[in-house]
Design a protein around this motif. Sequence first.
Motif, PDB file in Angstrom:
ATOM      1  N   SER A 150       0.840  -1.198   0.000  1.00 34.52           N
ATOM      2  CA  SER A 150       0.000   0.000   0.000  1.00 34.52           C
ATOM      3  C   SER A 150       0.878   1.252   0.000  1.00 34.52           C
ATOM      4  N   GLU A 172       2.658   4.639   0.528  1.00 39.35           N
ATOM      5  CA  GLU A 172       2.950   5.576   1.602  1.00 39.35           C
ATOM      6  C   GLU A 172       4.163   6.405   1.211  1.00 39.35           C
ATOM      7  N   PRO A 192       5.330   0.906   4.173  1.00 43.25           N
ATOM      8  CA  PRO A 192       4.378   1.406   5.168  1.00 43.25           C
ATOM      9  C   PRO A 192       4.803   1.067   6.589  1.00 43.25           C
ATOM     10  N   VAL A 193       4.514   2.015   7.485  1.00 39.64           N
ATOM     11  CA  VAL A 193       4.901   1.855   8.883  1.00 39.64           C
ATOM     12  C   VAL A 193       3.657   1.497   9.693  1.00 39.64           C
ATOM     13  N   GLY A 194       3.744   0.482  10.490  1.00 34.79           N
ATOM     14  CA  GLY A 194       2.652   0.156  11.398  1.00 34.79           C
ATOM     15  C   GLY A 194       1.450  -0.434  10.684  1.00 34.79           C
ATOM     16  N   ARG A 195       0.364  -0.568  11.440  1.00 39.83           N
ATOM     17  CA  ARG A 195      -0.854  -1.134  10.859  1.00 39.83           C
ATOM     18  C   ARG A 195      -1.505  -0.093   9.950  1.00 39.83           C
ATOM     19  N   ASN A 196      -2.163  -0.593   8.916  1.00 38.77           N
ATOM     20  CA  ASN A 196      -2.721   0.354   7.956  1.00 38.77           C
ATOM     21  C   ASN A 196      -4.052   0.920   8.399  1.00 38.77           C
ATOM     22  N   TRP A 197      -4.797   0.147   9.218  1.00 37.94           N
ATOM     23  CA  TRP A 197      -6.021   0.723   9.746  1.00 37.94           C
ATOM     24  C   TRP A 197      -5.635   1.485  11.005  1.00 37.94           C
ATOM     25  N   ALA A 198      -5.234   2.729  10.795  1.00 43.77           N
ATOM     26  CA  ALA A 198      -4.689   3.516  11.894  1.00 43.77           C
ATOM     27  C   ALA A 198      -5.812   4.008  12.797  1.00 43.77           C
ATOM     28  N   GLN A 199      -5.412   4.451  13.974  1.00 41.17           N
ATOM     29  CA  GLN A 199      -6.408   5.037  14.870  1.00 41.17           C
ATOM     30  C   GLN A 199      -6.723   6.454  14.418  1.00 41.17           C
TER      31      GLN A 199
END
Lengths: 120, 423
Positions: A43, A45, A50-57
Motif C-alpha cells: 500500500s 505511503e 508502510p509503517v505500522g498497521r494500515n487501519w490507523a487510529q
Amino acid sequence: MTLYDQWLAVLLAVIVGTVLVAVALIATRLIGPYARERAKSVSYECGMLPVGRNWAQVHVRYYLIAILFLLFDVETVFIVPWAITFTEMPEFVLYYMVAFIVILSLGLVYAWKRGVLEWR
Amino acid sequence: MEERDSLATDNWWDLRDLSNIAGEILDLAERIGGNELAFIVSPIIGFVAAFLIFILPTQLFLGVYGERKIIGRMQSRYGPNRVGPFGLLQPIADAVKLLTKESYTPRGADILVMYTAPIVFVAPAVMLMAVIPFGPNMVIADIPVAVLYFLAMASFPVIASFMAGWGSNNKYSLFGAMRIVAMTLSYEVPLVLVLLGTVVITGTMSLQDMVWWQSDNNIWLVFIAPVALVIFFIAVSAELNRTPVDIAEAESEIVAGYLTEYSGMKWGLFYGMDIAYALASACFAATIFFGGWSLFGLEQWVPPWILFIVKVYAFYFLFIWTRGTLPRLRIDQLMKFAWQFMLPLAALNLLLLAVQRLIVVEAEIETSAIWWLFGGINLIIAAAAIYGWAKVLGYRRDEVPERPRLVKEVGGYVPYDSSKGAR
C-alpha cells in the motif's frame, strides 16, 4: 401516470447505474494489462515501506462531530413534515417550531461553550 | 394537476415540448406491445433523451474539457489543446486511457468493499438525474418528495467514499474517508435547513410544482431567500468535495485521500461521477432557486429545456470559478464555519421564511408582488446577518502587513504586498 410509474424510472436508474459500473469494470479488466507483482501491491505511503498497521487510529473529535450531527439531524427530521403542512395547521404550530428550534440552539450554545465545535 | 395555458402545440415537430415526440413513440409502443411495453418504454425514452441531449455533451465537454480549459485560462495556462481541434477530443482520449490502464488492488485490501464502492457512487448520480424537470411535461420521474430525494441521494457519495477509504488498506485513504464523513455530517444540517426554507415557501417538495410556483408568482426563489442560495452553494461544494473545500482528497496533505489506492477505470468512475454530482447539484440549484425551465413568460417562445440548460451551465460555471480562484481551507476552519456560522444562519432563514409564508396565507394576500417586498426585506436582513454574525465570530479580512512576518498557526508567513502600500 400513477405514483408507481414514477418510481419505476427511479428503479431503472439504479439498474442503469449498476450496469454502467459493471460494464466499465469488466471492460477495463478485459482491455487493460494485468500483472500481479509483490512490490506493486504494497500500500502506498510516499514511496516508503508502510509503517505500522494500515487501519490507523483516528482522533476522537470525529466521534464528537458524529454525535452532534445525530442531534441536529433528528431535529431536521422533525422539521420536514412541519415545513410542508404548517400553513394548513393552526397558527400556534409556528410558535411551537420556534420554541423547538430555540431549545435546540440552546444545545448548540452548550456544545459551543464546551468547545466541541472547535477542531482541536 | 390543472391544465395550464401554453403556446406549445401537440405536434411532434414542436421543439418547445419534446414530450410530444416521446408521446408518439409511446403510442407506437402501445400499438405494438400493449400497455405493458409502453409502461417500460416510457422511462427508457426519458433516460435516453436526457442522456443524449443533456448529460453526455455536458459531462464530456463542460465537465471534463470545459472545466480544465476554463481553469487553465484562469491560471494563465492553455489547458488541453493537443487532441483534436482545440483539444476537444481530450475527454474521449482520457476515457480510452483510463480503460486501458491496469486497475490494481493493493495487498490486504477488502476487495468486495473496494469494488462495490464505485457502484454505490455511480448509481445515485444516475438516480438524481431522473427527477429533474427539463420542461413542463419533460420529467422522467415527477416524484412528490424530490427535495428529500435529493438530500438522500446527495449523501450517498459519502458512504461510497467511506467504503473506498476503509477498503483500501491505506492510512491516507482512511484519513480521507474520516474527513469526508466529518465534513458531510457538518454541512448536511445547514443544507437540509435551507432546502426546507424553500419547501416552506412553495409548500411542496415536488420539483415540478416548485417551478410552477415560481413561474406563477413571477419570482425566483433566489430573490426571496438569497442567503439560502449562498449556504446551499457552500454546503453542496463541501458535500461533493469540490476544490475550495476538498480537504478529503487534499493532495498537499493526504496524497489523494480516499482515492489513493484507486487506479484505472475504478478511479475514472469516481472522477466522472464527481462531475455528474456537481452537474446534478447545478440542476437542482437551477430548478429550486432560478426558476427551472421558466423565464418570466419567455418559455412560451424559447424551448424551456434550452433555458434550463443555460441556467445549469451558468451555475456550473460558478462551481468552476470557485475552484479556479479560491485556495483550499483547513479542516478546522471548515468545521467551525459549518457549525458556528452557517447553522445559525440557516435556522434563522427557515424561521423568517416560515413567518413570511404564514403572513401571506393568513392575510390572504393574492398578489405575488408581496414576495418581491419580502425578498427586499430578506436581502437586507441577509446582508446584515452575514456581516454582523461574521463580526461577532471575529472573522476578519486578510491583513496586509508592512513587512513579511511569520504566522504560527499556518506554519508559513504573510508576505508584504507592495501594491497595497503601508497602512
